[in-house]
Scaffold this motif. Structure first.
Motif, PDB file in Angstrom:
ATOM      1  N   PRO A 272     -40.142  -9.014 -26.867  1.00 56.48           N
ATOM      2  CA  PRO A 272     -40.404  -8.032 -25.804  1.00 56.48           C
ATOM      3  C   PRO A 272     -40.448  -8.705 -24.428  1.00 56.48           C
ATOM      4  N   MET A 273     -39.855  -8.041 -23.445  1.00 53.86           N
ATOM      5  CA  MET A 273     -39.821  -8.559 -22.079  1.00 53.86           C
ATOM      6  C   MET A 273     -40.538  -7.584 -21.150  1.00 53.86           C
ATOM      7  N   LYS A 274     -40.916  -8.081 -19.973  1.00 56.67           N
ATOM      8  CA  LYS A 274     -41.545  -7.231 -18.966  1.00 56.67           C
ATOM      9  C   LYS A 274     -41.007  -7.595 -17.591  1.00 56.67           C
ATOM     10  N   ASP A 275     -41.106  -6.636 -16.671  1.00 57.65           N
ATOM     11  CA  ASP A 275     -40.678  -6.886 -15.299  1.00 57.65           C
ATOM     12  C   ASP A 275     -41.682  -7.809 -14.626  1.00 57.65           C
ATOM     13  N   SER A 276     -41.182  -8.885 -14.018  1.00 54.98           N
ATOM     14  CA  SER A 276     -42.072  -9.864 -13.376  1.00 54.98           C
ATOM     15  C   SER A 276     -42.626  -9.373 -12.052  1.00 54.98           C
ATOM     16  N   GLY A 277     -41.972  -8.384 -11.466  1.00 60.62           N
ATOM     17  CA  GLY A 277     -42.359  -7.934 -10.127  1.00 60.62           C
ATOM     18  C   GLY A 277     -41.733  -8.764  -9.026  1.00 60.62           C
TER      19      GLY A 277
ATOM     20  N   PRO B 148     -40.713 -12.994 -20.649  1.00 59.42           N
ATOM     21  CA  PRO B 148     -41.369 -12.623 -21.909  1.00 59.42           C
ATOM     22  C   PRO B 148     -42.727 -11.972 -21.675  1.00 59.42           C
ATOM     23  N   ASP B 149     -43.044 -11.004 -22.521  1.00 59.62           N
ATOM     24  CA  ASP B 149     -44.256 -10.204 -22.355  1.00 59.62           C
ATOM     25  C   ASP B 149     -45.521 -11.054 -22.431  1.00 59.62           C
TER      26      ASP B 149
ATOM     27  N   CYS C 230     -47.517 -14.218 -14.627  1.00 60.55           N
ATOM     28  CA  CYS C 230     -46.745 -14.404 -13.387  1.00 60.55           C
ATOM     29  C   CYS C 230     -47.743 -14.467 -12.243  1.00 60.55           C
ATOM     30  N   LEU C 231     -47.820 -15.622 -11.562  1.00 59.64           N
ATOM     31  CA  LEU C 231     -48.815 -15.835 -10.512  1.00 59.64           C
ATOM     32  C   LEU C 231     -48.161 -16.386  -9.245  1.00 59.64           C
ATOM     33  N   ARG C 232     -48.765 -16.051  -8.123  1.00 58.09           N
ATOM     34  CA  ARG C 232     -48.283 -16.617  -6.862  1.00 58.09           C
ATOM     35  C   ARG C 232     -48.693 -18.084  -6.756  1.00 58.09           C
ATOM     36  N   GLY C 233     -47.895 -18.816  -5.978  1.00 56.74           N
ATOM     37  CA  GLY C 233     -48.122 -20.243  -5.846  1.00 56.74           C
ATOM     38  C   GLY C 233     -49.511 -20.613  -5.388  1.00 56.74           C
ATOM     39  N   LYS C 234     -50.140 -19.773  -4.552  1.00 55.15           N
ATOM     40  CA  LYS C 234     -51.455 -20.127  -4.009  1.00 55.15           C
ATOM     41  C   LYS C 234     -52.538 -20.153  -5.083  1.00 55.15           C
TER      42      LYS C 234
ATOM     43  N   PHE D 109     -44.439 -17.292  -9.574  1.00 58.79           N
ATOM     44  CA  PHE D 109     -43.961 -18.251 -10.574  1.00 58.79           C
ATOM     45  C   PHE D 109     -44.259 -17.733 -11.981  1.00 58.79           C
ATOM     46  N   PRO D 110     -43.327 -17.940 -12.910  1.00 57.85           N
ATOM     47  CA  PRO D 110     -43.641 -17.624 -14.307  1.00 57.85           C
ATOM     48  C   PRO D 110     -44.573 -18.686 -14.880  1.00 57.85           C
ATOM     49  N   VAL D 111     -45.516 -18.267 -15.716  1.00 59.90           N
ATOM     50  CA  VAL D 111     -46.453 -19.209 -16.340  1.00 59.90           C
ATOM     51  C   VAL D 111     -46.451 -18.960 -17.854  1.00 59.90           C
ATOM     52  N   PRO D 112     -45.576 -19.649 -18.589  1.00 59.38           N
ATOM     53  CA  PRO D 112     -45.567 -19.499 -20.045  1.00 59.38           C
ATOM     54  C   PRO D 112     -46.787 -20.179 -20.673  1.00 59.38           C
ATOM     55  N   PRO D 113     -47.181 -19.778 -21.876  1.00 59.44           N
ATOM     56  CA  PRO D 113     -48.201 -20.544 -22.607  1.00 59.44           C
ATOM     57  C   PRO D 113     -47.741 -21.994 -22.758  1.00 59.44           C
ATOM     58  N   LEU D 114     -48.682 -22.922 -22.804  1.00 54.65           N
ATOM     59  CA  LEU D 114     -48.349 -24.352 -22.864  1.00 54.65           C
ATOM     60  C   LEU D 114     -47.474 -24.683 -24.074  1.00 54.65           C
ATOM     61  N   GLU D 115     -47.716 -23.998 -25.190  1.00 61.36           N
ATOM     62  CA  GLU D 115     -46.900 -24.241 -26.384  1.00 61.36           C
ATOM     63  C   GLU D 115     -45.447 -23.861 -26.127  1.00 61.36           C
TER      64      GLU D 115
END
Length: 424
Positions: free
Chosen positions: A210-215, A223-224, A228-232, A362-368
């Motif tokens: 499943p995917m989602k819109d990152s904005g 990926p769902d 997704c977080l801003r750089g700050k 920025f996308p932030v995937p789980p560390l795994e």
């Protein structure tokens, strides 16, 4: 290729044996030094680089000495006197001005300027030129006109100079064509590699999840399970300066990432002191503000310092493993976004400052997931990198062959007088 039938030992060791009918003269008897001071407002600035004398390069270090430059006229030979610019010289086809670090020579006799160009850009002459210089250490070594004017040059008859030029133009064009074809092959492979990396670091390993819109327009769908977080919220700028200047100087390139300057063939200006340069530690991000639009940003593996005009960041909560973060920061979609966010009147003047960088989503995937992506990138790009390495070696061998051919012909080790030049 055949040698000349008769040779005589030259009076200069760097020349070896010369054809017996060639002359030998000192630079001082063949050229006069041009010292005329001019402004780059009246005479366009030129760069003296390894490609020869060309209109000022966008990468050239700009100074405030625009009114204190040397005049160059078409047909002059110009050479950079510093050892860290070895091979930066050539016969100018343009009128213009150069910085005072360069030596400008005007030919006294009507000999073939292209022969001069080949001869004085050859590897043997380059070594002889710098052997006649002086300095405390290798990267502060300088050769002045007073020292170079006694260097002996080989002078073939004029008709032979003309034939040498025709032969070398022909051969150089043939070799350069092959090199350019191989460089295009590398570009194709590199684009494929960038596409693989971008797909994996931004969209993950599995297209069916499943995917989602990152904005974010540059990110698209992610990926769902990813955040997704801003750089700050991910990075903070740090500004720690060197107090001693004893740290390793690092470079930040869009090609090689962060590397010690000593490992690179860098010809740009180096400050005499590194005091006040910014500290950069392993795991921190270093960004070349002036070349972010090309992707000059990376995660450091080194302790050292970077230019005070660059930016350094560190992770706030360690949301990324360094290997994944490095791939992400240098991925093509994100680099394209740097261009959009940068400010400047033209492309070569674009700058991306922390205020803009820290607003990026920025996308932030789980560390795994990050660990799996890094492993997949390594596996899927290894064959491409092997192919690129083979082609780069072929290019290096062609360049070495061309350099050796030029050196042998201009110093009379090969007789080209009766070789028929084929039209390209």
């Amino acid at each position: 290729m055949q040698r000349y039938s008769e040779y005589t030992a030259a009076p200069a060791a760097w020349l070896g044996d010369l054809p017996s009918h060639w002359d030998v003269k000192k630079i001082g008897s063949l050229f006069s030094e041009r010292k005329t001071k001019v402004s780059d407002k009246d005479y366009p600035p030129l760069s003296v680089a390894k490609v020869g004398v060309v209109p000022q390069l966008a990468t050239a270090v700009k100074t405030d000495a625009g009114d204190n430059r040397k005049l160059v006229c078409a047909g002059d030979f110009v050479i950079n006197s510093r050892s860290d610019r070895k091979g930066s010289c050539g016969v100018s086809e343009l009128d213009g001005s150069v910085s005072l670090i360069n030596i400008v020579l005007t030919p006294r006799d009507q000999w073939n300027g292209r022969y001069v160009h080949y001869l004085m850009r050859s590897q043997p002459f380059s070594e002889e030129y710098y052997r006649n210089g002086r300095g405390i250490v290798s990267d502060l070594w300088t050769t002045r006109y007073s020292e170079m004017k006694s260097i002996l040059l080989p002078i073939p008859p004029r008709d032979e100079q003309d034939q040498i030029v025709r032969f070398l133009d022909w051969k150089a064009a043939t070799i350069n064509k092959l090199i350019n074809l191989k460089k295009k092959q590398i570009c194709i492979y590199e684009e494929v590699k960038k596409g693989i990396i971008a797909s994996l670091v931004i969209h993950g390993l599995n297209d069916s999840i499943p995917m989602k819109d990152s904005g974010s327009q540059w990110l698209g769908s992610i990926p769902d399970s990813w955040k997704c977080l801003r750089g700050k919220y991910l990075f903070r700028e740090i500004d720690q300066r060197s107090l001693t200047g004893e740290e390793e100087l690092l470079t930040v390139s869009h090609i090689t990432g962060i590397t010690p300057r000593r490992e690179k063939n860098v010809t740009m200006f180096k400050s005499e002191s590194l005091i006040g340069y910014k500290i950069c530690k392993p795991g921190q991000i270093a960004a070349n503000t002036m070349w972010m639009w090309q992707g000059a940003i990376a995660v450091s593996n080194y302790d050292g310092v970077i230019s005070p005009s660059y930016n350094t960041y560190e992770q706030i909560n360690n949301d990324y493993i360094p290997e994944y973060l490095d791939l992400l920061l240098r991925s093509k979609p994100l680099v394209d976004n740097y261009v959009v966010l940068s400010t400047g009147i033209r492309k070569s003047r674009l700058r991306l400052y922390p205020e803009q960088f820290l607003t990026i989503l920025f996308p932030v995937p789980p560390l795994e997931d990050q660990q799996k992506i890094v492993a997949s990138v390594s596996d899927r790009t290894a064959q491409i990198q092997d192919l690129v390495s083979v082609i780069q070696q072929e290019i290096s061998e062609l360049q070495e062959f061309k350099s050796r051919l030029v050196a042998d012909v201009v110093t009379g080790k090969i007789d080209v007088r009766n070789i028929q030049i084929l039209l390209m």
